[in-house]
Scaffold this motif. Structure first.
Motif, PDB file in Angstrom:
ATOM      1  N   THR A  90       0.815  -1.218   0.000  1.00  0.00           N
ATOM      2  CA  THR A  90       0.000   0.000   0.000  1.00  0.00           C
ATOM      3  C   THR A  90       0.849   1.269   0.000  1.00  0.00           C
ATOM      4  O   THR A  90       0.459   2.278  -0.581  1.00  0.00           O
ATOM      5  CB  THR A  90      -0.929   0.011   1.221  1.00  0.00           C
ATOM      6  OG1 THR A  90      -0.159  -0.269   2.407  1.00  0.00           O
ATOM      7  CG2 THR A  90      -2.030  -1.026   1.076  1.00  0.00           C
ATOM      8  N   LEU A 103      -3.854   1.921   5.194  1.00  0.00           N
ATOM      9  CA  LEU A 103      -3.416   0.626   5.711  1.00  0.00           C
ATOM     10  C   LEU A 103      -2.003   0.662   6.265  1.00  0.00           C
ATOM     11  O   LEU A 103      -1.549  -0.308   6.888  1.00  0.00           O
ATOM     12  CB  LEU A 103      -3.504  -0.436   4.610  1.00  0.00           C
ATOM     13  CG  LEU A 103      -4.875  -1.044   4.264  1.00  0.00           C
ATOM     14  CD1 LEU A 103      -5.621  -1.498   5.491  1.00  0.00           C
ATOM     15  CD2 LEU A 103      -5.712  -0.106   3.436  1.00  0.00           C
ATOM     16  N   ASP A 104      -1.287   1.768   6.065  1.00  0.00           N
ATOM     17  CA  ASP A 104       0.054   1.926   6.621  1.00  0.00           C
ATOM     18  C   ASP A 104       0.026   2.495   8.036  1.00  0.00           C
ATOM     19  O   ASP A 104       1.058   2.535   8.704  1.00  0.00           O
ATOM     20  CB  ASP A 104       0.893   2.856   5.739  1.00  0.00           C
ATOM     21  CG  ASP A 104       1.113   2.280   4.349  1.00  0.00           C
ATOM     22  OD1 ASP A 104       1.057   1.050   4.200  1.00  0.00           O
ATOM     23  OD2 ASP A 104       1.326   3.075   3.412  1.00  0.00           O
ATOM     24  N   LEU A 109      -5.391  -1.921  11.662  1.00  0.00           N
ATOM     25  CA  LEU A 109      -5.738  -3.342  11.527  1.00  0.00           C
ATOM     26  C   LEU A 109      -5.317  -4.153  12.745  1.00  0.00           C
ATOM     27  O   LEU A 109      -5.938  -5.172  13.056  1.00  0.00           O
ATOM     28  CB  LEU A 109      -5.075  -3.926  10.275  1.00  0.00           C
ATOM     29  CG  LEU A 109      -5.576  -3.400   8.929  1.00  0.00           C
ATOM     30  CD1 LEU A 109      -4.796  -4.057   7.795  1.00  0.00           C
ATOM     31  CD2 LEU A 109      -7.064  -3.654   8.754  1.00  0.00           C
ATOM     32  N   ILE A 116      -7.564  -9.403  10.576  1.00  0.00           N
ATOM     33  CA  ILE A 116      -6.875  -8.779   9.440  1.00  0.00           C
ATOM     34  C   ILE A 116      -7.348  -9.387   8.128  1.00  0.00           C
ATOM     35  O   ILE A 116      -7.688  -8.669   7.177  1.00  0.00           O
ATOM     36  CB  ILE A 116      -5.350  -8.935   9.583  1.00  0.00           C
ATOM     37  CG1 ILE A 116      -4.835  -8.048  10.720  1.00  0.00           C
ATOM     38  CG2 ILE A 116      -4.643  -8.584   8.273  1.00  0.00           C
ATOM     39  CD1 ILE A 116      -3.405  -8.328  11.125  1.00  0.00           C
ATOM     40  N   LEU A 120      -9.343  -7.355   5.215  1.00  0.00           N
ATOM     41  CA  LEU A 120      -8.655  -7.136   3.950  1.00  0.00           C
ATOM     42  C   LEU A 120      -9.377  -7.762   2.758  1.00  0.00           C
ATOM     43  O   LEU A 120      -9.218  -7.302   1.624  1.00  0.00           O
ATOM     44  CB  LEU A 120      -7.225  -7.681   4.014  1.00  0.00           C
ATOM     45  CG  LEU A 120      -6.231  -6.906   4.869  1.00  0.00           C
ATOM     46  CD1 LEU A 120      -4.848  -7.547   4.788  1.00  0.00           C
ATOM     47  CD2 LEU A 120      -6.154  -5.439   4.457  1.00  0.00           C
ATOM     48  N   ILE A 126     -13.101  -0.895   2.088  1.00  0.00           N
ATOM     49  CA  ILE A 126     -12.045  -1.094   1.094  1.00  0.00           C
ATOM     50  C   ILE A 126     -12.627  -1.286  -0.298  1.00  0.00           C
ATOM     51  O   ILE A 126     -12.197  -0.635  -1.266  1.00  0.00           O
ATOM     52  CB  ILE A 126     -11.153  -2.296   1.473  1.00  0.00           C
ATOM     53  CG1 ILE A 126     -10.327  -1.957   2.724  1.00  0.00           C
ATOM     54  CG2 ILE A 126     -10.230  -2.680   0.310  1.00  0.00           C
ATOM     55  CD1 ILE A 126      -9.507  -3.114   3.269  1.00  0.00           C
ATOM     56  N   SER A 146      -2.354  -9.913   3.593  1.00  0.00           N
ATOM     57  CA  SER A 146      -1.372  -9.702   4.648  1.00  0.00           C
ATOM     58  C   SER A 146      -0.152 -10.565   4.360  1.00  0.00           C
ATOM     59  O   SER A 146      -0.276 -11.723   3.973  1.00  0.00           O
ATOM     60  CB  SER A 146      -1.955 -10.091   6.007  1.00  0.00           C
ATOM     61  OG  SER A 146      -0.921 -10.177   6.981  1.00  0.00           O
ATOM     62  N   GLN A 233       0.727  -3.877  13.083  1.00  0.00           N
ATOM     63  CA  GLN A 233       0.108  -3.905  11.758  1.00  0.00           C
ATOM     64  C   GLN A 233       0.779  -4.986  10.914  1.00  0.00           C
ATOM     65  O   GLN A 233       1.919  -5.367  11.190  1.00  0.00           O
ATOM     66  CB  GLN A 233       0.275  -2.554  11.058  1.00  0.00           C
ATOM     67  CG  GLN A 233       1.717  -2.202  10.732  1.00  0.00           C
ATOM     68  CD  GLN A 233       1.913  -0.742  10.440  1.00  0.00           C
ATOM     69  OE1 GLN A 233       2.534  -0.045  11.235  1.00  0.00           O
ATOM     70  NE2 GLN A 233       1.415  -0.261   9.313  1.00  0.00           N
ATOM     71  N   VAL A 236       0.832  -4.989   4.122  1.00  0.00           N
ATOM     72  CA  VAL A 236      -0.335  -5.239   3.272  1.00  0.00           C
ATOM     73  C   VAL A 236       0.049  -5.108   1.803  1.00  0.00           C
ATOM     74  O   VAL A 236       0.530  -4.052   1.369  1.00  0.00           O
ATOM     75  CB  VAL A 236      -1.481  -4.260   3.599  1.00  0.00           C
ATOM     76  CG1 VAL A 236      -2.659  -4.496   2.658  1.00  0.00           C
ATOM     77  CG2 VAL A 236      -1.920  -4.439   5.054  1.00  0.00           C
ATOM     78  N   THR A 238      -1.267  -5.249  -2.187  1.00  0.00           N
ATOM     79  CA  THR A 238      -2.479  -5.037  -2.974  1.00  0.00           C
ATOM     80  C   THR A 238      -2.308  -5.697  -4.340  1.00  0.00           C
ATOM     81  O   THR A 238      -1.189  -5.755  -4.869  1.00  0.00           O
ATOM     82  CB  THR A 238      -2.756  -3.543  -3.200  1.00  0.00           C
ATOM     83  OG1 THR A 238      -1.714  -2.985  -4.026  1.00  0.00           O
ATOM     84  CG2 THR A 238      -2.812  -2.796  -1.888  1.00  0.00           C
ATOM     85  N   LEU A 341     -12.840   1.774   8.476  1.00  0.00           N
ATOM     86  CA  LEU A 341     -11.951   0.646   8.782  1.00  0.00           C
ATOM     87  C   LEU A 341     -11.879   0.395  10.289  1.00  0.00           C
ATOM     88  O   LEU A 341     -11.924  -0.763  10.737  1.00  0.00           O
ATOM     89  CB  LEU A 341     -10.555   0.898   8.229  1.00  0.00           C
ATOM     90  CG  LEU A 341     -10.318   0.564   6.771  1.00  0.00           C
ATOM     91  CD1 LEU A 341      -8.919   0.976   6.349  1.00  0.00           C
ATOM     92  CD2 LEU A 341     -10.536  -0.928   6.515  1.00  0.00           C
TER      93      LEU A 341
END
Length: 349
Positions: A90, A103-104, A109, A116, A120, A126, A146, A233, A236, A238, A341
């Motif tokens: 991300t 998501l950072d 999360l 998670i 996700l 999302i 993840s 966290q 993540v 994508t 979220l």
């Protein structure tokens, strides 16, 4: 926002045998990672599923880290339609979809593997609110995965922000990771991954943060004395496709993609669980003197409280990515995504 492909990419495209026209029977999938990493397992499972579903009529060619340029380059190639699929973390989407950096943020999360995964893969925030931002740059968000909990490496025990005082910690180069470790009391030091081992060995930096499987593969555990699990966290990843290209596919091929994405997501999930545990066991065997620390709930709560100030950082990052006329709407959209979220995570916990 407008984007152009940098002139230095084209030699890489030619060397890789790419053209700007997609071959009908070969789909191109570029990853930011290398063979054996989590995104590769996803891409391999995706390719196998497409091949099986199409009886071999459609093949997926996978490109690894650096073959087509940087992370930003491969996102751009997918947006332009030169390649069909792209997987990146991300943090590497900031120039295209700044809202994806939600998501950072630490402690959004959290560290519960089941929560998670549920968020996700099924989150309305999302796949309705955030995915619309992808569409605006001709990308269709297919899934998020993840790659395992982000773990701190250090040469001292870190259990509270005071322990970070004076510590230089290697981070990714984007704003939110840098500001995260400032908020936690450390001195964030952005470095490319190839520089990290030497910097840790020479103690020009004191620590780093990454999933266990990557720490082991990079051998960073050889030059650290502590690994600390803060349940902060996951990393993540994508997976996106070119939106216009996907929308032009026949319905049966769109269904193939949807099925292949689900199979690949499962394969990547199972793999990251296994490889992170296996590599942790290898680290313990190779470095029996290395200390493994898991923060208590009370210790995590202190860092979580520090992280709330980063929500404003996120809003500012998003707002600054837009023209003046769009800033207010962008900020409100970012707030809606973050709050959505947080509610979903709380509801699944």
């Amino acid at each position: 926002m407008k984007y152009t492909i940098g002139k230095f990419i084209f030699p890489a495209l030619l060397a890789a045998g790419l053209s700007t026209a997609a071959a009908a029977d070969t789909w191109k999938f570029a990853s930011e990672e290398d063979k054996g990493d989590v995104q590769d397992i996803f891409a391999q499972a995706f390719a196998e599923s497409i091949k099986a579903q199409s009886d071999g009529d459609i093949k997926v060619r996978i490109y690894y880290y650096g073959q087509l340029g940087t992370e930003n380059d491969i996102v751009e190639l997918a947006s332009k339609g030169t390649i069909q699929f792209v997987s990146v973390g991300t943090g590497h989407l900031g120039s295209y979809v700044p809202e994806a950096q939600v998501l950072d943020l630490p402690y959004v999360l959290g560290g519960d593997v089941d929560v998670i995964r549920e968020v996700l893969t099924t989150s309305p925030t999302i796949y309705e609110d955030l995915s619309g931002k992808f569409e605006k740059v001709n990308l269709k968000l297919l899934t998020m995965i993840s790659e395992g909990e982000m773990v701190w490496g250090a040469n001292k025990e870190i259990r509270n922000p005071a322990d970070f005082d004076g510590q230089k910690i290697r981070t990714f180069t984007s704003t939110i990771p840098v500001e995260t470790y400032k908020a936690f009391g450390a001195n964030p030091t952005p470095l490319s991954w190839g520089e990290v081992y030497g910097a840790l060995q020479l103690k020009t930096v004191d620590g780093m943060v990454n999933p266990i499987y990557f720490i082991y593969n990079a051998k960073w555990h050889e030059v650290q004395d502590y690994l600390i699990f803060p349940a902060q966290q996951p990393y993540v990843g994508t997976v996106s496709t070119n939106s216009a290209w996907f929308n032009d596919l026949p319905a049966n091929e769109q269904e193939m993609v949807t099925k292949a994405i689900a199979e690949a997501e499962q394969a990547a999930h199972d793999y990251q669980i296994r490889i992170n545990q296996e590599n942790l066991d290898k680290i313990k065997a190779e470095r029996p003197d290395l200390q493994i620390v898991t923060l208590s709930e009370e210790e995590r709560a202190v860092f979580e409280a520090k992280s709330t100030a980063l929500h404003e950082t996120f809003y500012n990052v998003v707002e600054n990515a837009y023209d003046a006329a769009d800033k207010a709407a962008a900020r409100e959209g970012a707030r809606k995504i973050l709050e959505g979220l947080l509610q979903e995570v709380a509801g699944n916990s």
